[in-house]
Design an enzyme around this catalytic site. Structure first.
Site, PDB file in Angstrom:
ATOM      1  N   TRP A  62     -12.897   6.805  43.395  1.00  0.00           N
ATOM      2  CA  TRP A  62     -14.357   6.622  43.402  1.00  0.00           C
ATOM      3  C   TRP A  62     -15.050   7.784  44.088  1.00  0.00           C
ATOM      4  O   TRP A  62     -16.146   8.187  43.721  1.00  0.00           O
ATOM      5  CB  TRP A  62     -14.698   5.302  44.107  1.00  0.00           C
ATOM      6  CG  TRP A  62     -16.171   5.049  44.275  1.00  0.00           C
ATOM      7  CD1 TRP A  62     -16.997   4.401  43.397  1.00  0.00           C
ATOM      8  CD2 TRP A  62     -16.998   5.421  45.387  1.00  0.00           C
ATOM      9  NE1 TRP A  62     -18.284   4.350  43.894  1.00  0.00           N
ATOM     10  CE2 TRP A  62     -18.315   4.981  45.117  1.00  0.00           C
ATOM     11  CE3 TRP A  62     -16.758   6.089  46.585  1.00  0.00           C
ATOM     12  CZ2 TRP A  62     -19.376   5.170  46.000  1.00  0.00           C
ATOM     13  CZ3 TRP A  62     -17.817   6.290  47.460  1.00  0.00           C
ATOM     14  CH2 TRP A  62     -19.102   5.832  47.156  1.00  0.00           C
ATOM     15  N   HIS A  63     -14.378   8.319  45.123  1.00  0.00           N
ATOM     16  CA  HIS A  63     -15.002   9.390  45.893  1.00  0.00           C
ATOM     17  C   HIS A  63     -15.143  10.671  45.091  1.00  0.00           C
ATOM     18  O   HIS A  63     -15.990  11.503  45.413  1.00  0.00           O
ATOM     19  CB  HIS A  63     -14.192   9.678  47.161  1.00  0.00           C
ATOM     20  CG  HIS A  63     -14.477   8.713  48.261  1.00  0.00           C
ATOM     21  ND1 HIS A  63     -13.883   7.483  48.342  1.00  0.00           N
ATOM     22  CD2 HIS A  63     -15.317   8.789  49.304  1.00  0.00           C
ATOM     23  CE1 HIS A  63     -14.344   6.853  49.403  1.00  0.00           C
ATOM     24  NE2 HIS A  63     -15.210   7.619  50.019  1.00  0.00           N
ATOM     25  N   GLY A  64     -14.307  10.864  44.126  1.00  0.00           N
ATOM     26  CA  GLY A  64     -14.452  12.103  43.366  1.00  0.00           C
ATOM     27  C   GLY A  64     -13.443  12.223  42.265  1.00  0.00           C
ATOM     28  O   GLY A  64     -12.358  11.644  42.316  1.00  0.00           O
ATOM     29  N   PHE A  85     -21.143  11.931  44.754  1.00  0.00           N
ATOM     30  CA  PHE A  85     -20.472  10.730  44.289  1.00  0.00           C
ATOM     31  C   PHE A  85     -21.441   9.873  43.474  1.00  0.00           C
ATOM     32  O   PHE A  85     -21.056   8.918  42.886  1.00  0.00           O
ATOM     33  CB  PHE A  85     -19.937   9.919  45.473  1.00  0.00           C
ATOM     34  CG  PHE A  85     -19.052  10.739  46.384  1.00  0.00           C
ATOM     35  CD1 PHE A  85     -19.034  10.506  47.734  1.00  0.00           C
ATOM     36  CD2 PHE A  85     -18.282  11.746  45.885  1.00  0.00           C
ATOM     37  CE1 PHE A  85     -18.232  11.263  48.571  1.00  0.00           C
ATOM     38  CE2 PHE A  85     -17.469  12.523  46.721  1.00  0.00           C
ATOM     39  CZ  PHE A  85     -17.450  12.274  48.067  1.00  0.00           C
ATOM     40  N   GLY A 129     -10.280   3.314  45.264  1.00  0.00           N
ATOM     41  CA  GLY A 129     -11.293   3.711  46.245  1.00  0.00           C
ATOM     42  C   GLY A 129     -11.310   5.210  46.438  1.00  0.00           C
ATOM     43  O   GLY A 129     -12.368   5.825  46.570  1.00  0.00           O
TER      44      GLY A 129
END
Lengths: 250, 120, 492
Positions: C326-328, C492, C323
């Site tokens: 996923w943000h960066g 994102f 997770g």
């Protein structure tokens, strides 16, 4: 060794003192010449200097890079006057000429770095007319505006360096920037500024745009952001280092 | 009154993977006006009202943000039509400056900046 | 096009009018919305329309393939292939150069200077969101939660619907598709609700997030060693508020715009900064993402076995780690995810043990003493809630330092200087303090404030609604910055 010789022979001692003084003078001269050889009138090692970075968002990248580059260097102070999405064309949005003098008077910089024009490839509306970008009337009017701005930033004790625009991912913008850089170079010469081109520094070996290049660490890194224009952290440092070297600050 | 957010009552351990997602659906029943609950809402009428409200909002912007209109018309690609828009936007802004609504924004901005610049 | 711009306002108004004019004509209305969504996406960069269409086609075909067979092996292969292709596209566009960068760091650390084969890749905006939506559709069809759609128009519109296309919320097909084929409805309350959400989102983005960023967060994070401790402490709280405002603002505007078009989206942020535990925080923070991670990643890792042992904690950790990623494409995001993974696991462990302890104490006295002799203790619960909030809030704000820092060194410098307790308030002005404290305080208000106001204002005439909408937007515009900065989630 020289001291031990003095004890043996007064004349020799006198000669050696003269040699010492001569060596010291030579060393001092070498240091001075060396400092001057590194730059024009910049001698950051001797007294603190204020570097003002002026312009749009790409100038902001340059300013941030300069701040990072000189963060531990007490003799160099970087101040920024940057406004995103501004330029010399859209005076309705932001008028650089109206605000730049106050900023420069307040900070009284020793060096002024100008990087502006990235947002200027758009129509100029003046005296009820629309001048389409890169047409002859547009170029003439833009040149006039650049000259006007240069007159406003010209200062007696500050060295002004006009930094050219870099190549970008968009082919049409890159072409426009080439034309605009020629205008900046011409006008800079007229006003006694030094024009610094960063064009070739951020091109691929084949001469086209690339987002990647050699970082300060000496390895390949992403230097340009996803938008194909602005600089990444590594890119800002590379840009600042290149400009600092070109103007004799490093 | 017990603040339902802070009160910590846990009769069984609940974790984010066992708790159902939050949903607006239960709220939907409460969203309808009392009369609408008896039947379908007057969607066409409500859409017309909403459109009218949006047009009123646009009109407010035209009056009080006439300078923004100047910028917006200049952002448009240059052609004969946008030239007309630009000229009219300039005239409109000049009128709003004379009549006064265009002075509201700078006044509010000044007050706001004063508040922003207060120091300890 | 960006939400808070005149271009979007004009675009949305035109689509609003046209969509409601076509409300009784389902197919033309869907075509209009699809065309509008592709226009909206193409406005950013027309080159990525092919990617969007390709992703939609892939997921559509996978859905059809699943509906055409009951063979478990074949179904498994279809799901794996669809998920792998979706993730492959995401991986290449978003993470390839990140891995090359990380390899560069590794080789430098080993004293080697090697140039990695970077690729000139442009990250398509919103790719994380529409890829996740595609995966959720395929897996939901496989699990039998929804039937595969026959109409490509429906699936294409589901993937590309413009209010939530570029920055969420991640809408489930089971929630969206049924709404597509019914005649849309628009209640007066929904109109007011939509307007209020848009105003709320604009205020959070244009005023709150902006001024916290430019006035405090950005200057401090640019060089933490030059900031005072007070400014650093203030900035780390301010950043938590800024990131909440920025993320939730887009969701608010997206949900509000969708509501005006007759679509119901679920709430995506529900006062997360008022959470009293990490578990509760993740029930309230980016709900569509956390539930996506729960339903498609955690459950995949868990399999059919509900394990309460080490495997469960491992699964929690991996879920949060991914997770974060996923943000960066940056190790600071991974560290941020890891902190939350460890925090969640530790919290669960402690609570499970505490719960068992309390249960065993009750049972040990069950012979003669009724359970009612051990009633709930409201005061103790309140204290526990406050302590829980303090710990959760600070875990969140401290972990967010990694989220914000461009690199690990910056984060470490931040911590070192913050805990040196030197210097007074330099950048932290009363205005910024009030913004931060006020935004946190609002988290403790009842969660249905906007809905309740919408119900009360449902009887207002159009003129009053127009004045509310226009007046609110005008005020935001007047105090906001000139020019528009994109939302954080766009990257994102």
């Amino acid at each position: 060794m020289l001291d031990s010789l003095r004890l043996l022979d007064p004349a020799a001692a006198l000669r050696h003192t003269a040699i010492r003084i001569g060596l010291a003078a030579l060393l001092a001269a070498f240091i001075t010449v060396g400092a001057q050889a590194q730059g024009t009138t910049l001698s950051a090692r001797n007294h603190p200097i204020t570097v003002a970075v002026v312009g749009d968002s790409v100038a902001n990248d340059l300013g941030n890079g300069m701040e990072d580059l000189f963060v531990r260097h007490r003799n160099v102070r970087v101040v920024k006057k940057t406004r995103f999405a501004t330029g010399l064309v859209r005076t309705d949005y932001f008028n650089w000429n109206a605000s730049i003098r106050e900023f420069l008077n307040h900070h009284d910089p020793d060096v002024i770095l100008v990087l502006i024009g990235g947002n200027d490839r758009q129509a100029i509306r003046t005296k009820g007319r629309r001048l389409d970008p890169l047409t002859r009337p547009w170029v003439a009017e833009y040149q006039r505006r650049v000259g006007h701005f240069m007159r406003n930033i010209r200062r007696e004790r500050a060295k002004v360096f006009w930094i050219g625009l870099p190549a970008v991912r968009s082919d049409s913008l890159t072409h426009a920037y080439r034309v605009m850089n020629r205008i900046y170079r011409r006008e800079a010469r007229r006003y006694g500024f030094r024009y610094v081109s960063i064009w070739d520094e951020f091109l691929s070996p084949s001469g086209g745009y690339t987002s990647f290049g050699e970082s300060l660490e000496g390895v390949k890194r992403r230097l340009r952001k996803n938008d194909g224009m602005h600089f990444t952290e590594a890119g800002r440092l590379s840009l600042a280092a290149y400009v600092a070297h070109a103007i004799g600050l490093q | 009154m017990v603040d339902e957010t802070l009160a910590y009552r846990e009769t069984k351990t609940r974790w984010f993977w066992s708790r159902p997602s939050r949903s607006l659906l239960p709220v939907r029943r409460r969203l309808a006006r009392p009369a609408e609950q008896k039947g379908a809402p007057d969607s066409a009428g409500n859409a017309r009202s909403a459109a009218a409200a949006m047009l009123i909002a646009f009109a407010l912007f035209l009056v009080f943000e006439s300078e923004g209109l100047r910028h917006f018309t200049r952002d448009l690609p240059g052609n004969a039509f946008t030239d007309i828009l630009v000229r009219n936007a300039d005239r409109w802004d000049a009128l709003m400056q004379r009549l006064g609504p265009a002075q509201v924004q700078p006044a509010i901005r000044d007050q706001f900046e004063r508040i922003r610049s207060i120091r300890w | 096009m960006l939400f808070p711009t005149p271009q979007f306002a004009i675009f949305f108004f035109a689509i609003f009018v046209a969509a409601w004019a076509l409300r009784t004509h389902t197919e033309p209305r869907k075509l209009l919305l699809l065309g509008a969504s592709y226009f909206f996406y193409g406005y950013w960069d027309w080159r990525f329309l092919a990617l969007l269409a390709g992703s939609s086609t892939l997921n559509y075909m996978a859905g059809l393939g699943l509906s055409g067979t009951r063979n478990e092996t074949l179904r498994r292969r279809i799901v794996i292939a669809a998920v792998a292709l979706n993730l492959g596209v995401l991986g290449i566009f978003k993470y390839y150069n990140f891995f090359m960068d990380s390899l560069t760091d590794l080789t430098l650390a080993l004293g080697l200077h090697r140039d990695m084969p970077f690729l000139e890749i442009i990250l398509p905006i919103g790719i994380s969101f529409f890829t996740f939506q595609g995966i959720s559709y395929v897996v939901d069809v496989d699990r039998g939660h929804i039937k595969a759609v026959r109409s490509p128009l429906d699936l294409f519109l589901y993937i590309s619907f413009f209010p939530q296309l570029v920055a969420g919320p991640i809408v489930r097909a089971s929630h969206f598709l049924p709404q597509l084929n019914k005649e849309p409805q628009l209640s007066r309350t929904a109109v007011v609700f939509g307007f209020l959400l848009i105003l709320n989102g604009m205020f959070k983005k244009v005023v709150l997030a902006h001024y916290l960023a430019v006035g405090l967060v950005d200057p401090v994070f640019a060089d933490p060693t030059q900031a005072t401790s007070v400014d650093l402490i203030g900035a780390h709280y301010a950043y938590a508020v800024q990131v909440y405002c920025d993320f939730s603002a887009y969701s608010d505007i997206a949900i509000g715009a969708a509501a005006l078009l007759g679509f119901r989206f679920r709430k995506n942020f529900d006062r997360p900064l008022g959470a009293t535990s990490l578990a509760q925080l993740w029930q309230r923070w980016h709900i569509s993402l956390s539930t996506w991670l729960r339903d498609y990643l955690y459950r995949a890792l868990r399999g059919n076995k509900r394990d309460a042992g080490p495997r469960m904690y491992r699964n929690i950790f991996i879920t949060m780690l991914l997770g974060g990623l996923w943000h960066g494409a940056n190790w600071t995001f991974v560290i941020w995810g890891a902190i939350h993974g460890v925090g969640l696991g530790a919290e669960r462990f402690i609570k499970t043990r505490w719960h068992s302890l309390r249960q065993s104490r009750r049972l040990s006295t069950a012979g003669a003493v009724a359970a009612s002799e051990y009633p709930e203790q409201p005061a103790a619960n309140r204290v526990a809630a406050i302590v829980g909030w303090l710990i959760t809030f600070h875990l969140f704000t401290l972990a967010a330092i990694f989220f914000r820092s461009p690199e690990l060194d910056t984060a470490l410098e931040f911590f070192a200087t913050m805990f040196s307790f030197q210097g007074g308030a330099d950048l932290l002005t009363p205005f910024l303090f009030l913004l931060t404290a006020g935004a946190v305080a609002v988290q403790f208000l009842p969660g249905r404030g906007i809905e309740r106001f919408a119900e009360k204002a449902a009887d207002w005439p159009a003129l009053a609604l127009g004045l509310m909408l226009g007046g609110g937007l005008l005020l935001i515009e007047m105090v906001g910055p000139t020019g528009v900065a994109p939302f954080i989630y766009f990257q994102f």
